[in-house]
Motif scaffolding. Structure first.
Motif, PDB file in Angstrom:
ATOM      1  N   PRO A 266      48.965  37.471  27.690  1.00 50.67           N
ATOM      2  CA  PRO A 266      48.319  36.297  28.100  1.00 50.67           C
ATOM      3  C   PRO A 266      48.324  35.229  26.867  1.00 50.67           C
ATOM      4  O   PRO A 266      47.847  34.195  27.143  1.00 50.67           O
ATOM      5  CB  PRO A 266      46.784  36.649  28.058  1.00 50.67           C
ATOM      6  CG  PRO A 266      46.973  37.680  27.099  1.00 50.67           C
ATOM      7  CD  PRO A 266      48.195  38.441  27.227  1.00 50.67           C
ATOM      8  N   ARG A 267      49.248  35.305  25.815  1.00 53.20           N
ATOM      9  CA  ARG A 267      49.025  34.526  24.649  1.00 53.20           C
ATOM     10  C   ARG A 267      49.777  33.084  24.833  1.00 53.20           C
ATOM     11  O   ARG A 267      48.944  32.300  24.590  1.00 53.20           O
ATOM     12  CB  ARG A 267      49.817  35.003  23.501  1.00 53.20           C
ATOM     13  CG  ARG A 267      48.964  36.382  23.056  1.00 53.20           C
ATOM     14  CD  ARG A 267      49.779  36.971  21.941  1.00 53.20           C
ATOM     15  NE  ARG A 267      51.093  37.473  22.446  1.00 53.20           N
ATOM     16  CZ  ARG A 267      52.148  37.771  21.549  1.00 53.20           C
ATOM     17  NH1 ARG A 267      52.198  37.470  20.285  1.00 53.20           N
ATOM     18  NH2 ARG A 267      53.273  38.077  22.043  1.00 53.20           N
ATOM     19  N   ALA A 268      50.732  32.925  25.586  1.00 55.30           N
ATOM     20  CA  ALA A 268      51.363  31.674  25.739  1.00 55.30           C
ATOM     21  C   ALA A 268      50.423  30.660  26.532  1.00 55.30           C
ATOM     22  O   ALA A 268      50.102  29.873  26.470  1.00 55.30           O
ATOM     23  CB  ALA A 268      52.679  31.787  26.358  1.00 55.30           C
ATOM     24  N   ASN A 269      49.929  31.331  27.807  1.00 60.12           N
ATOM     25  CA  ASN A 269      49.165  30.921  28.795  1.00 60.12           C
ATOM     26  C   ASN A 269      47.908  30.349  28.162  1.00 60.12           C
ATOM     27  O   ASN A 269      47.221  29.379  28.575  1.00 60.12           O
ATOM     28  CB  ASN A 269      48.795  31.587  29.878  1.00 60.12           C
ATOM     29  CG  ASN A 269      50.007  31.876  30.758  1.00 60.12           C
ATOM     30  OD1 ASN A 269      50.803  31.134  30.618  1.00 60.12           O
ATOM     31  ND2 ASN A 269      50.049  32.956  31.546  1.00 60.12           N
ATOM     32  N   ALA A 270      47.307  31.170  27.047  1.00 63.64           N
ATOM     33  CA  ALA A 270      45.997  30.911  26.715  1.00 63.64           C
ATOM     34  C   ALA A 270      46.172  29.618  25.626  1.00 63.64           C
ATOM     35  O   ALA A 270      45.273  28.800  25.500  1.00 63.64           O
ATOM     36  CB  ALA A 270      45.492  31.956  25.640  1.00 63.64           C
ATOM     37  N   VAL A 271      47.333  29.595  24.814  1.00 65.70           N
ATOM     38  CA  VAL A 271      47.417  28.407  24.063  1.00 65.70           C
ATOM     39  C   VAL A 271      47.775  27.296  24.653  1.00 65.70           C
ATOM     40  O   VAL A 271      47.157  26.213  24.391  1.00 65.70           O
ATOM     41  CB  VAL A 271      48.743  28.556  23.035  1.00 65.70           C
ATOM     42  CG1 VAL A 271      49.163  27.577  22.565  1.00 65.70           C
ATOM     43  CG2 VAL A 271      48.719  29.665  22.190  1.00 65.70           C
ATOM     44  N   ILE A 272      48.628  27.192  25.788  1.00 66.04           N
ATOM     45  CA  ILE A 272      48.701  25.996  26.746  1.00 66.04           C
ATOM     46  C   ILE A 272      47.388  25.527  27.548  1.00 66.04           C
ATOM     47  O   ILE A 272      47.040  24.284  27.323  1.00 66.04           O
ATOM     48  CB  ILE A 272      49.578  26.140  27.806  1.00 66.04           C
ATOM     49  CG1 ILE A 272      51.009  26.492  26.912  1.00 66.04           C
ATOM     50  CG2 ILE A 272      49.894  24.976  28.515  1.00 66.04           C
ATOM     51  CD1 ILE A 272      52.221  27.158  27.801  1.00 66.04           C
ATOM     52  N   ALA A 273      46.659  26.309  27.930  1.00 70.63           N
ATOM     53  CA  ALA A 273      45.511  26.166  28.702  1.00 70.63           C
ATOM     54  C   ALA A 273      44.385  25.673  27.638  1.00 70.63           C
ATOM     55  O   ALA A 273      43.662  24.678  27.960  1.00 70.63           O
ATOM     56  CB  ALA A 273      44.847  27.487  29.203  1.00 70.63           C
ATOM     57  N   ALA A 274      44.278  26.246  26.471  1.00 75.59           N
ATOM     58  CA  ALA A 274      43.438  25.672  25.628  1.00 75.59           C
ATOM     59  C   ALA A 274      43.760  24.384  25.243  1.00 75.59           C
ATOM     60  O   ALA A 274      42.671  23.363  25.063  1.00 75.59           O
ATOM     61  CB  ALA A 274      43.113  26.654  24.281  1.00 75.59           C
ATOM     62  N   ALA A 275      44.990  24.118  24.784  1.00 72.59           N
ATOM     63  CA  ALA A 275      45.354  22.696  24.476  1.00 72.59           C
ATOM     64  C   ALA A 275      45.289  21.448  25.550  1.00 72.59           C
ATOM     65  O   ALA A 275      44.634  20.590  25.062  1.00 72.59           O
ATOM     66  CB  ALA A 275      46.750  22.619  23.944  1.00 72.59           C
TER      67      ALA A 275
END
Length: 198
Positions: free
Chosen positions: A157-166
């Motif tokens: 989930p890490r890449a999705n989490a970074v993008i969604a948060a940004a």
């Protein structure tokens, strides 16, 4: 360079110029009259084009209104890819957003009014979320690379989490920016939002 290449290049530039002109007319009309009150027929009348011509350039009124911003996903991806490799994914995302934020601030009153309209109009808010979903897919491979992750591994989930948060921070910053007639800079608001999550 062949004459066919020159002709294709001239056509592409003419098409891009027409898209930009119609998009500017749509923004003017929507800001003046309101989104629901502005029809495709109104746009065509002001632009002096037929409905078929309008739909040759844009699939919908929403697409015409979002214009350049909808196409900014590729520019954001390219800006992200160009960031120094030593930057963390979060820092690289923030700095990659600079050109987009600068564009919003360049015509801040009109852009702020448009952002306010997007936030408060369900059809536009939905289209904004669709745009973010497209951007998410464009950005995922580079963020995954910076995380040493496999962009095709849906269990990570890490890449999705970074993008969604940004992108969530951008949305929160735009909402804050439009809520005040005399706001601080959008860049400063975005910094504040993103520093909260850092």
């Amino acid at each position: 360079m062949s004459s066919n290449s020159i002709t294709r290049g001239a056509r592409a530039r003419a098409r891009q110029a027409m898209r930009a002109e119609v998009a500017a007319i749509v923004m003017d009309l929507v800001l003046e009259r309101g989104y629901e009150e502005t029809t495709v027929d109104d746009i065509c009348a002001v632009a002096e084009i037929s409905r078929s011509t309008f739909f040759r350039y844009f699939p919908s009124k929403e697409d015409a209104l979002f214009g350049e911003v909808a196409d900014a996903g590729e520019q954001l991806r390219d800006a992200l890819t160009a960031r120094p490799s030593h930057e963390t994914p979060w820092t690289a995302m923030r700095r990659a957003l600079d050109p987009l934020i600068e564009r919003y601030e360049a015509d801040d009153e009109r852009t702020r009014r448009l952002a306010r309209l997007v936030v408060n109009t369900p059809a536009l808010a939905a289209r904004h979320r669709e745009k973010n979903a497209r951007w998410h897919e464009l950005l995922r491979p580079e963020i995954a690379r910076r995380l040493d992750a496999d962009p095709t591994d849906d269990s990570d989930p890490r890449a999705n989490a970074v993008i969604a948060a940004a992108l969530g921070c951008v949305e929160a910053a735009l909402t804050a920016w439009t809520s005040n007639d005399h706001p601080q800079s959008l860049s400063a608001i975005l910094d504040r939002a993103m520093e909260t999550i850092r």
